[in-house]
Scaffold this active site. Structure first.
Site, PDB file in Angstrom:
ATOM      1  N   ALA A  77       0.800  -0.876  -0.385  1.00 16.73           N
ATOM      2  CA  ALA A  77      -0.121   0.205  -0.148  1.00 16.73           C
ATOM      3  C   ALA A  77       0.931   1.354   0.227  1.00 16.73           C
ATOM      4  CB  ALA A  77      -0.742  -0.462   1.559  1.00 16.73           C
ATOM      5  N   THR A  78       2.233   1.431   0.871  1.00 18.04           N
ATOM      6  CA  THR A  78       2.740   2.611   0.873  1.00 18.04           C
ATOM      7  C   THR A  78       3.513   3.410  -0.820  1.00 18.04           C
ATOM      8  OG1 THR A  78       3.298   1.974   2.656  1.00 18.04           O
ATOM      9  CG2 THR A  78       4.756   3.601   2.322  1.00 18.04           C
ATOM     10  N   ASN A 164      -8.493   1.555   9.218  1.00 20.13           N
ATOM     11  CA  ASN A 164      -7.448   0.679   9.709  1.00 20.13           C
ATOM     12  C   ASN A 164      -7.580   0.471  11.629  1.00 20.13           C
ATOM     13  OD1 ASN A 164      -5.757   3.507  10.023  1.00 20.13           O
ATOM     14  ND2 ASN A 164      -4.295   1.983  10.784  1.00 20.13           N
ATOM     15  N   GLN A 194      -7.993  -1.315   3.877  1.00 20.00           N
ATOM     16  CA  GLN A 194      -8.939  -2.502   4.824  1.00 20.00           C
ATOM     17  C   GLN A 194     -10.140  -2.580   4.411  1.00 20.00           C
ATOM     18  OE1 GLN A 194      -7.895  -3.825   7.725  1.00 20.00           O
ATOM     19  NE2 GLN A 194      -5.566  -2.514   7.821  1.00 20.00           N
ATOM     20  N   SER A 214      -3.287  -3.558  -0.458  1.00 21.18           N
ATOM     21  CA  SER A 214      -2.046  -4.308   0.555  1.00 21.18           C
ATOM     22  C   SER A 214      -2.455  -5.998   0.421  1.00 21.18           C
ATOM     23  CB  SER A 214      -1.224  -3.708   1.305  1.00 21.18           C
ATOM     24  OG  SER A 214      -0.092  -4.082   2.652  1.00 21.18           O
ATOM     25  N   GLY A 215      -1.538  -6.352   0.040  1.00 16.95           N
ATOM     26  CA  GLY A 215      -1.774  -7.756   0.550  1.00 16.95           C
ATOM     27  C   GLY A 215      -1.444  -8.516   1.407  1.00 16.95           C
ATOM     28  N   HIS A 216      -1.150  -8.817   1.881  1.00 18.03           N
ATOM     29  CA  HIS A 216      -0.622  -9.069   3.611  1.00 18.03           C
ATOM     30  C   HIS A 216      -1.641  -8.300   4.686  1.00 18.03           C
ATOM     31  CE1 HIS A 216       1.027  -6.057   6.102  1.00 18.03           C
ATOM     32  NE2 HIS A 216       1.042  -5.177   5.312  1.00 18.03           N
ATOM     33  N   CYS A 343       0.980   0.020  12.889  1.00 17.30           N
ATOM     34  CA  CYS A 343       2.612   1.010  11.880  1.00 17.30           C
ATOM     35  C   CYS A 343       3.339   2.028  12.280  1.00 17.30           C
ATOM     36  CB  CYS A 343       1.495   1.424  10.848  1.00 17.30           C
ATOM     37  SG  CYS A 343       0.551  -0.013   9.715  1.00 17.30           S
TER      38      CYS A 343
END
Length: 756
Positions: A77-78, A164, A194, A214-216, A343
């Site tokens: 995502a970043t 998040n 999210q 984002s996958g994780h 984060c």
């Protein structure tokens, strides 16, 4: 030393990251073994790899409802956020009017990656727009009126689909109407990290320009993500090179990551072959967990509404408990939760909840419990059982009441240090007489103090403030009204019906005396309270004194400030000499503030690092020199106040950390077998009860460390090894003991967390 807790892990921190699903991991491994070709190669192995990549891209489009526009794979995502911001700002810069001031808008509850990226690229590209946070209401909803007013002169607006920390979702259709009515041409990014798998998305039917994923966060490996870019939105590649991804994002493609995330996409698209629960089922899990929390912790408060949040997030706070205390409790029960966003590090409160206007205590005590759609009913049931067990463990250490059943509670005898932020409250209990006193009570701890008294069946003898506090309210009135309704006292709670000896007033608690000594300086009403065995005269006090409650006169690493209207450096000079004459150099001092996790101190330790105090007590300074140097010390406060009124100036040189011996599990096991090492488990009793170990450690809760230090004054050369859950508490405790002369104290790096 081995952690023998039989409990398996219940992972409820999915908003931070998720485990990789076995099916996704298998797909990644297969791609590395079989489909390992470079998608840019033209031979058959490369063509097969490229086919997998395009299958994944096609499935991504279906999942997010993007039959048009670009879907570009990223590292996460970043990178997607950078891609969106750079693309928008490079295009916006082409048509800037030098006579006009522009702005960049972002939601006040956005992930920090968004405002920090806006600031960075705004400066790098020389746009110099004003960066403005869009306010939110108490439900976390963006202020649409603010958007209407600011969007016409804004170049870009960044919002979230789902927050998040709280799980709060925004009404994207309603936002779109407001944004596009105010400014049809503003570039709009929506952080959808999210939202994936938790709420429906149909991006192509919106005017959203950019959407990172984002996958994780949804059972794929770390290092794979993607960004949606609307067909008409401008795009600037942020990685140039070999021209992969049709020149949109160079660099060899992460095929194992794509293979893994493709499995996730297929599960989202094919519910019958998926391990993911439906949204209705997930809402049921959320309700079950909320009901369990309500029963286990009657004082629980929720920091968001179910009405406008996804079913996989619960953000709550428990009155009287810090977020770290609850995290430690849940960790001991092998439940993984977090405090706010994972984060960022060393965050003491939630900026998201602050932006929502919630009370400070809720922000400072917030716990985020989050789960993914692959959670099972069995896991939810186990989580609820452990939450219930964890709450019951708190009753054992009298942190919450359990229907008045107090026969099996751990008896309290001696001194307890309770904290809220940097503020300290001190409780002393004499188990034999069942009496107690409380010094400097904090209103945030009123319920816990009341519970402690009831649970331990203690008679409160006195509740006293060492001075009138400028930085916070006292909780004294609440406790006095409930436990001492008829006691007559002065303004700070000192009982009028006290005794007197050697011109000093005192009250009795068991066989001990609590002695009052006027020590003005920090404030004109400041006093020091000495807990002593009975003494013959003033010269005998230092031999009989155990603890000196000095309020803010002597702080760890400094002296209390003397620049209040009610302060006097002249009076403090005299008070310091008086305190020294009464308690000597080694009596433990219990201050009202602990700004650096040092717990306690004594004059000998303070003189080693505080020249002003040292030269005052050894007679090298007169009162006039003291006043001048004290004013200089207080001048450092102007850079430290922030939102908190500091009661003493601290300097880095004064607070330099000590080098502490650190054991790992292998070296500690060797030392336990071959050396005279004493293991001290400093977790709280409820943690200790929930997670036993095979070692023969002694439990000394961190809240009772000061009592332990006092009891071990004659054992300073003994080899102690402190241990806790993660190694953080044991490290600061070992530093505190080392500073006070315990020259063989060490700690276990990584704590019990690394023992299994």
């Amino acid at each position: 030393m081995k952690n023998t807790s039989p409990l398996s892990q219940i992972y409820l921190d999915a908003n931070a990251t998720t485990p990789v699903l076995p099916q996704a991991a298998a797909a990644a491994v297969n791609s590395m073994k079989v489909l390992f070709g470079n998608p840019s190669s033209s031979h058959i192995t490369g063509l097969k790899a490229k086919d997998l990549m395009e299958q994944t891209r096609a499935n991504a489009r279906k999942v997010i409802g993007a039959d048009t526009g670009n879907v570009i794979f990223t590292s996460g995502a970043t990178e997607g956020i950078q891609t969106a911001i750079i693309s928008a700002l490079v295009e916006a810069k082409k048509s800037l009017d030098s006579d006009k001031q522009y702005s960049l808008l972002y939601g006040a509850t956005e992930h920090k990656a968004v405002p920090e990226s806006l600031k960075h690229w705004n400066q790098i590209l020389g746009i110099n727009a004003d960066i403005k946070a869009i306010p939110v209401d108490g439900m976390g909803n963006l202020d649409k009126q603010f958007i209407e007013q600011e969007a016409p002169s804004a170049l870009m607006i960044c919002t979230m689909a789902v927050n998040n920390e709280t799980g709060v979702y925004q009404d994207l259709l309603a936002l779109e109407q407001v944004i596009r009515h105010a400014n049809k041409h503003i570039f709009w990014m929506v952080d959808c990290v999210q939202a994936l798998g938790k709420t429906p998305l149909n991006l192509a039917e919106t005017t959203i320009d950019y959407a990172p994923f984002s996958g994780h966060k949804l059972y794929a490996p770390k290092g794979i993500g993607f960004v949606y870019i609307r067909q008409s939105a401008p795009f600037t590649p942020i990685i140039a090179g070999g021209g992969q991804e049709s020149g949109l994002r160079s660099g060899t493609e992460n095929l194992p990551g794509m293979a893994a995330i493709n499995v996730i996409f297929e599960m989202l698209l094919n519910e019958q072959d998926s391990v993911f629960a439906s949204l209705d089922t997930l809402r049921g899990y959320q309700t079950q967990l909320v009901n369990t929390l309500n029963t286990a912790f009657p004082e629980v408060v929720y920091n968001h509404s179910v009405e406008n949040s996804v079913p996989t997030t619960i953000n709550f706070a428990i009155s009287g408990f810090s977020s770290k205390e609850i995290m430690d409790l849940f960790d001991a029960a092998n439940i993984r939760v977090s405090s706010g966003s994972a984060c960022s590090s060393k965050v003491t409160r939630s900026f998201v909840l602050d932006a929502m206007g919630l009370p400070a205590w809720q922000s400072e005590s917030a716990i985020r419990l989050s789960f993914g759609p692959a959670i099972t009913q069995t896991e939810v049931d186990q989580a609820c059982q452990r939450i219930t067990s964890a709450a019951k463990a708190l009753t054992h250490s009298c942190m919450i009441l359990d229907n008045g059943e107090i026969d099996e509670k751990q008896p309290l005898n001696g001194l307890v240090q309770l904290r809220f932020g940097s503020n300290c409250t001190w409780v002393y209990a004499d188990q034999q007489s069942k009496q107690a006193f409380i010094i400097d009570p904090l209103p945030e701890l009123n319920d816990r103090l009341d519970t402690l008294l009831q649970c331990q069946q203690l008679e409160l003898v006195a509740v006293i403030d060492t001075h009138g506090h400028a930085d916070h309210q006292s909780g004294r009135t609440f406790l006095a009204d409930k436990h001492l309704p008829t006691q007559q006292t002065d303004a700070l709670g000192w009982p009028q019906a006290c005794l007197q000896h050697s011109q000093l007033q005192y009250i009795e608690i068991g066989h001990q005396w609590l002695v009052k000594v006027a020590t003005p300086g920090h404030t004109d009403d400041s006093m020091t309270l000495l807990l002593c065995s009975p003494f013959k005269d003033k010269n005998d006090i230092k031999q009989q004194c155990q603890f000196a409650f000095c309020g803010d006169t002597v702080l760890m690493g400094s002296l209390g400030r003397t620049n209040f209207d009610s302060s006097s450096a002249t009076d403090m000079f005299s008070s310091l000499k008086l305190i020294h004459s009464l308690i000597g150099s080694d009596t433990l001092i219990c201050a009202s503030h602990d700004y650096n996790n040092e717990f306690t101190t004594h004059l000998s330790a303070e003189c080693q690092r505080n020249p002003l105090l040292r030269n005052t007590l050894n007679g090298q300074l007169d009162v006039y020199e003291f006043e001048k140097l004290k004013a200089d010390l207080d001048s450092h406060l102007c850079d430290q106040t922030g939102s908190e009124i500091m009661c003493g100036a601290l300097t880095d040189s004064q607070l330099a950390g000590q080098a502490i011996v650190e054991y790992n599990h292998q070296s500690l096991n060797y030392a336990l077998a071959n050396d005279e090492v004493t293991l001290i488990d400093i977790r709280e009793p409820h943690e200790y009860a929930l997670q036993h170990t095979e070692d023969s450690s002694e439990n000394v809760p961190l809240t009772r460390l000061v009592q332990f230090i006092q009891q071990q004054q004659q054992q300073k050369h003994r080899k102690w090894v402190l241990v806790c859950r993660s190694g953080s508490r044991s490290f600061v405790a070992a530093q505190a003991m080392h500073r006070l002369g315990f020259d063989n104290v060490a700690h276990l790096k990584g704590g019990y967390a690394l023992s299994s």
